[in-house]
Design an enzyme around this catalytic site. Sequence first.
Site, PDB file in Angstrom:
ATOM      1  N   ASP A 228       1.182  -1.124  -0.198  1.00  0.00           N
ATOM      2  CA  ASP A 228       0.078   0.071   0.162  1.00  0.00           C
ATOM      3  C   ASP A 228       0.442   1.327  -0.100  1.00  0.00           C
ATOM      4  OD1 ASP A 228      -2.102   1.583  -0.037  1.00  0.00           O
ATOM      5  OD2 ASP A 228      -2.900   1.092   2.535  1.00  0.00           O
TER       6      ASP A 228
ATOM      7  N   GLY B  75       0.088   5.313  -4.497  1.00  0.00           N
ATOM      8  CA  GLY B  75      -0.754   6.913  -4.584  1.00  0.00           C
ATOM      9  C   GLY B  75       0.076   7.581  -3.861  1.00  0.00           C
TER      10      GLY B  75
ATOM     11  N   HIS C 156       2.768   3.275  -8.476  1.00  0.00           N
ATOM     12  CA  HIS C 156       2.881   2.047  -8.872  1.00  0.00           C
ATOM     13  C   HIS C 156       3.191   1.620 -10.289  1.00  0.00           C
ATOM     14  CE1 HIS C 156      -1.480   2.335  -7.284  1.00  0.00           C
ATOM     15  NE2 HIS C 156      -1.883   2.499  -8.747  1.00  0.00           N
TER      16      HIS C 156
ATOM     17  N   GLU D 165     -11.731  -4.615  -4.862  1.00  0.00           N
ATOM     18  CA  GLU D 165     -12.206  -3.317  -5.003  1.00  0.00           C
ATOM     19  C   GLU D 165     -11.960  -2.083  -5.366  1.00  0.00           C
ATOM     20  OE1 GLU D 165     -11.933  -5.521  -1.666  1.00  0.00           O
ATOM     21  OE2 GLU D 165     -14.113  -6.397  -1.329  1.00  0.00           O
ATOM     22  N   ASN D 166     -11.257  -2.707  -6.110  1.00  0.00           N
ATOM     23  CA  ASN D 166     -10.075  -2.159  -6.554  1.00  0.00           C
ATOM     24  C   ASN D 166     -10.604  -1.281  -7.804  1.00  0.00           C
ATOM     25  OD1 ASN D 166      -6.124  -3.237  -5.876  1.00  0.00           O
ATOM     26  ND2 ASN D 166      -7.628  -1.738  -5.300  1.00  0.00           N
TER      27      ASN D 166
ATOM     28  N   ARG E 168     -11.292   2.520  -8.441  1.00  0.00           N
ATOM     29  CA  ARG E 168     -10.461   3.097  -9.121  1.00  0.00           C
ATOM     30  C   ARG E 168     -11.320   4.170  -9.734  1.00  0.00           C
ATOM     31  NH1 ARG E 168      -5.102   2.755  -6.460  1.00  0.00           N
ATOM     32  NH2 ARG E 168      -6.570   1.595  -4.346  1.00  0.00           N
TER      33      ARG E 168
ATOM     34  N   ARG F  79      -4.831  -2.213   8.472  1.00  0.00           N
ATOM     35  CA  ARG F  79      -6.329  -2.765   8.278  1.00  0.00           C
ATOM     36  C   ARG F  79      -5.485  -3.729   7.508  1.00  0.00           C
ATOM     37  NH1 ARG F  79      -7.835   2.050   6.228  1.00  0.00           N
ATOM     38  NH2 ARG F  79      -7.490   1.548   4.342  1.00  0.00           N
TER      39      ARG F  79
HETATM   40  C1  FPP Z   1      -1.941   0.517  -3.252  1.00  0.00           C
HETATM   41  O1  FPP Z   1      -1.708   1.348  -3.769  1.00  0.00           O
HETATM   42  C2  FPP Z   1      -1.490  -0.359  -4.347  1.00  0.00           C
HETATM   43  C3  FPP Z   1      -2.108  -1.027  -5.106  1.00  0.00           C
HETATM   44  C4  FPP Z   1      -3.528  -1.194  -4.685  1.00  0.00           C
HETATM   45  C5  FPP Z   1      -1.271  -1.622  -6.639  1.00  0.00           C
HETATM   46  C6  FPP Z   1      -0.829  -2.207  -5.916  1.00  0.00           C
HETATM   47  C7  FPP Z   1       0.551  -3.020  -7.111  1.00  0.00           C
HETATM   48  C8  FPP Z   1       1.718  -2.433  -7.249  1.00  0.00           C
HETATM   49  C9  FPP Z   1       3.320  -2.235  -6.249  1.00  0.00           C
HETATM   50  C10 FPP Z   1       2.119  -2.601  -8.602  1.00  0.00           C
HETATM   51  C11 FPP Z   1       3.157  -3.807  -8.960  1.00  0.00           C
HETATM   52  C12 FPP Z   1       2.457  -4.786  -8.648  1.00  0.00           C
HETATM   53  C13 FPP Z   1       2.989  -5.549  -9.379  1.00  0.00           C
HETATM   54  C14 FPP Z   1       3.080  -7.589  -9.261  1.00  0.00           C
HETATM   55  C15 FPP Z   1       3.657  -5.993 -11.206  1.00  0.00           C
HETATM   56  P1  FPP Z   1      -2.438   2.689  -3.400  1.00  0.00           P
HETATM   57  O2  FPP Z   1      -2.769   2.849  -4.603  1.00  0.00           O
HETATM   58  O3  FPP Z   1      -3.511   2.490  -2.578  1.00  0.00           O
HETATM   59  O4  FPP Z   1      -1.710   3.625  -3.108  1.00  0.00           O
HETATM   60  P2  FPP Z   1      -2.821   5.047  -1.863  1.00  0.00           P
HETATM   61  O5  FPP Z   1      -2.774   3.780  -0.240  1.00  0.00           O
HETATM   62  O6  FPP Z   1      -1.757   5.655  -1.600  1.00  0.00           O
HETATM   63  O7  FPP Z   1      -3.211   5.603  -2.061  1.00  0.00           O
END
Ligand code: FPP
Length: 241
Positions: free
Chosen positions: A19, A22, A36, A66-67, A70, A193
């Site tokens: 996590d 973003g 990402h 849930e993603n 977005r 969480r």
């Molecule tokens: C959560 O951060 C991350 C994700 C929903 C995507 C996870 C994906 C990667 C780490 C990219 C690459 C993965 C692979 C397997 C190649 P967020 O976007 O929720 O961050 P935030 O909470 O700061 O908004």
Amino acid sequence: MASESEITNGPKHVAIIMDGNGRWAQARGRPRLFGHHAGAKRVKQNVRACKGLGVKYLTIFAFSTENWKRTQSEVSGLMSLFRQYIRREARGLRDEGVRVRFIGDRVKLDDKLIALMDELELMTAQNDEVHLTIALNYGGRDEVARATKRLAQDVAAGLLKPQDVDEETLPKYLDTYVLPDPDLVIRTSGEARISNFLLWQSAYAEYEFVDTLWPDFSPEEFGKIVKSYGRRDRRFGAVLA
Ligand code: FPP
């Protein structure tokens, strides 16, 4: 970094909720996808670190059920990143002895991505150094619901008796049926969480919540957490003499 010989009683299976991509991008005034992409680089480094840390199984949460909520551009950017990651890393993963598996419901994923996932699973199927499982369109409740549906079908078909359904039976229907349960679940970015990740499998896991955003989560920090796990007193609900 920690060497394998220093780590006794380390976790064999580590699961990670990656996590903070973003926020990492936002802090740099860049679009979320930039975060990402930086996150994908950390995936590569941390997968590579597993062997030296004695981590035989690594399961990572790449995209949750849930993603999909977005923005359309973030979702399609992530899907294209997953395709890119598989295309770019497939040979390296195979040559480094990594066996890759995917868990989650594939129905909503596009055909091109599914074909790449199948190919990567197949081309690494003989490997046994490190088992990398990537959760894509994965949700713990969704997984239990899908498992229960299949179990009910087997009962209806007479293959299984209701009285034989127990704690040993149900996990055989989960996406993770070939994997051991995780010993340690790590979540980055300061959120405490579990967000629907490996709900059944993590019943006895240790949890480690760290403030570091995923794109900053280095193999050194990973190693420190793995080492500190070995010092914990794990009793699985029992009182040991
Ligand atoms: C959560 O951060 C991350 C994700 C929903 C995507 C996870 C994906 C990667 C780490 C990219 C690459 C993965 C692979 C397997 C190649 P967020 O976007 O929720 O961050 P935030 O909470 O700061 O908004």
